[in-house]
Enzyme design. Structure first.
Site, mmCIF file in Angstrom:
data_model
loop_
_atom_site.group_PDB
_atom_site.id
_atom_site.type_symbol
_atom_site.label_atom_id
_atom_site.label_comp_id
_atom_site.label_asym_id
_atom_site.label_seq_id
_atom_site.Cartn_x
_atom_site.Cartn_y
_atom_site.Cartn_z
ATOM 1 N N ASN A 109 42.641 35.117 45.263
ATOM 2 C CA ASN A 109 42.131 35.311 43.895
ATOM 3 C C ASN A 109 42.784 36.553 43.306
ATOM 4 O OD1 ASN A 109 40.323 35.035 41.622
ATOM 5 N ND2 ASN A 109 39.068 36.666 42.494
ATOM 6 N N HIS B 249 41.766 39.575 40.599
ATOM 7 C CA HIS B 249 40.582 40.139 39.948
ATOM 8 C C HIS B 249 41.002 41.335 39.096
ATOM 9 C CE1 HIS B 249 36.346 40.998 39.393
ATOM 10 N NE2 HIS B 249 36.616 42.275 39.617
ATOM 11 N N SER C 34 43.725 43.400 41.319
ATOM 12 C CA SER C 34 43.814 43.236 42.766
ATOM 13 C C SER C 34 43.988 41.768 43.110
ATOM 14 C CB SER C 34 42.526 43.714 43.452
ATOM 15 O OG SER C 34 42.164 45.014 43.038
ATOM 16 N N LEU D 132 31.470 37.662 47.057
ATOM 17 C CA LEU D 132 32.144 37.608 45.758
ATOM 18 C C LEU D 132 33.048 38.828 45.549
ATOM 19 C CD1 LEU D 132 32.372 36.137 42.976
ATOM 20 C CD2 LEU D 132 30.607 37.705 42.172
ATOM 21 N N ASP D 133 34.334 38.566 45.312
ATOM 22 C CA ASP D 133 35.326 39.616 45.055
ATOM 23 C C ASP D 133 35.378 40.642 46.188
ATOM 24 O OD1 ASP D 133 35.922 38.386 42.607
ATOM 25 O OD2 ASP D 133 34.392 39.549 41.558
HETATM 26 C C1 GAR Z 1 42.612 37.341 34.411
HETATM 27 O O1 GAR Z 1 42.522 38.631 33.863
HETATM 28 C C2 GAR Z 1 41.951 37.319 35.779
HETATM 29 O O2 GAR Z 1 42.106 38.513 36.488
HETATM 30 C C3 GAR Z 1 40.514 37.103 35.415
HETATM 31 O O3 GAR Z 1 40.557 36.167 34.358
HETATM 32 C C4 GAR Z 1 41.764 36.354 33.613
HETATM 33 C C5 GAR Z 1 42.436 35.013 33.450
HETATM 34 O O4 GAR Z 1 43.509 35.086 32.538
HETATM 35 N N1 GAR Z 1 39.776 36.601 36.517
HETATM 36 C C6 GAR Z 1 38.498 36.899 36.747
HETATM 37 O O5 GAR Z 1 37.851 37.623 36.021
HETATM 38 C C7 GAR Z 1 37.911 36.263 37.987
HETATM 39 N N2 GAR Z 1 36.541 36.624 38.149
HETATM 40 P P1 GAR Z 1 44.540 33.869 32.413
HETATM 41 O O6 GAR Z 1 43.731 32.585 32.251
HETATM 42 O O7 GAR Z 1 45.337 34.171 31.187
HETATM 43 O O8 GAR Z 1 45.376 33.837 33.659
#
Ligand code: GAR
Length: 215
Positions: A113, A115, A142, A150-151
């Protein structure tokens, strides 16, 4: 080559960066890594990530979480689609559903993932606001292996950015996004080349330094 399935919920800018580094689609890298995105799964049919996959000629599937009363049934349906693509690695790229322990253990060591924080800081949501509220001068993103917490899984790599004096959530989010688009393709390259592995429940790295400049 190394087979990758990407799970998305939103705009898919990280998916795009991964497609590019794999040499797939319009902005394809001239020197792609030896990996191929073989499927993209979304829990939302309106996710802008889906047309990005289609434009790159990648198969897509939609499994709507709202169609399932129980998480376990939603996850089981996702597993059917994902396993049909026979991935070496399942990559969460802005996938905004919490996964059951059954799903996580099914892909043990094959699930990563990204984050938008410097973990272990700011697990969960609203990470940019929380970094601003805390007055942090450094923030970032990260990439980690996913475990049931979670995370909370082992962190593979992080990309740090500065917080500027007049930043708001949008300006900071944009800077972190740019960092994500550098970091995630680089980690996929390490995985596809075998330099980074999941071995006996932990991260294993080759002796060679990882941080060679990207071409
Ligand atoms: C990204 O910033 C990612 O880190 C975050 O969602 C965004 C997706 O952007 N993920 C989370 O918050 C996971 N809990 P994208 O659809 O443009 O790749």
């Amino acid at each position: 080559s190394y087979r990758v399935v990407v799970l998305v919920s939103g705009s898919g800018s990280n998916l795009q960066a991964l497609l590019d580094v794999c040499g797939q689609g319009a902005n394809a890298s001239a020197t792609p890594i030896d990996a191929k995105i073989v499927g993209v799964l979304s829990n939302r049919e309106e996710a802008l990530a889906l047309p990005r996959a289609t434009r790159a000629g990648v198969a897509t599937a939609v499994v709507k979480h709202r169609d399932y009363a129980e998480r376990i049934d939603f996850d089981a349906e996702m597993i059917k689609h994902i396993d049909a693509w026979a991935p070496d690695m399942v990559i969460l790229a802005g996938f905004m559903r919490i996964l059951t322990p059954d799903f996580v253990s099914h892909y043990s060591g094959r699930l990563i993932n990204i984050h938008p924080s410097l973990l272990p800081k700011y697990k969960g949501l609203h990470t940019h606001q929380r970094a601003l509220d805390a007055g942090d001068t450094k923030h970032g993103c990260s990439v980690h292996f996913v475990t049931p917490e979670l995370d909370g899984g082992p962190v593979i790599a992080q990309h740090r950015v500065s917080v500027h004096q007049h930043d708001n959530v949008d300006s900071l989010a944009q800077r972190v996004h740019q960092a994500e688009h550098q970091l995630y393709p680089r980690v996929l390259g390490w995985l596809a080349s075998g330099r980074l592995r999941w071995q006996d429940g932990q991260i294993a790295l080759d002796n060679k330094p990882l941080l060679e400049p990207l071409q």
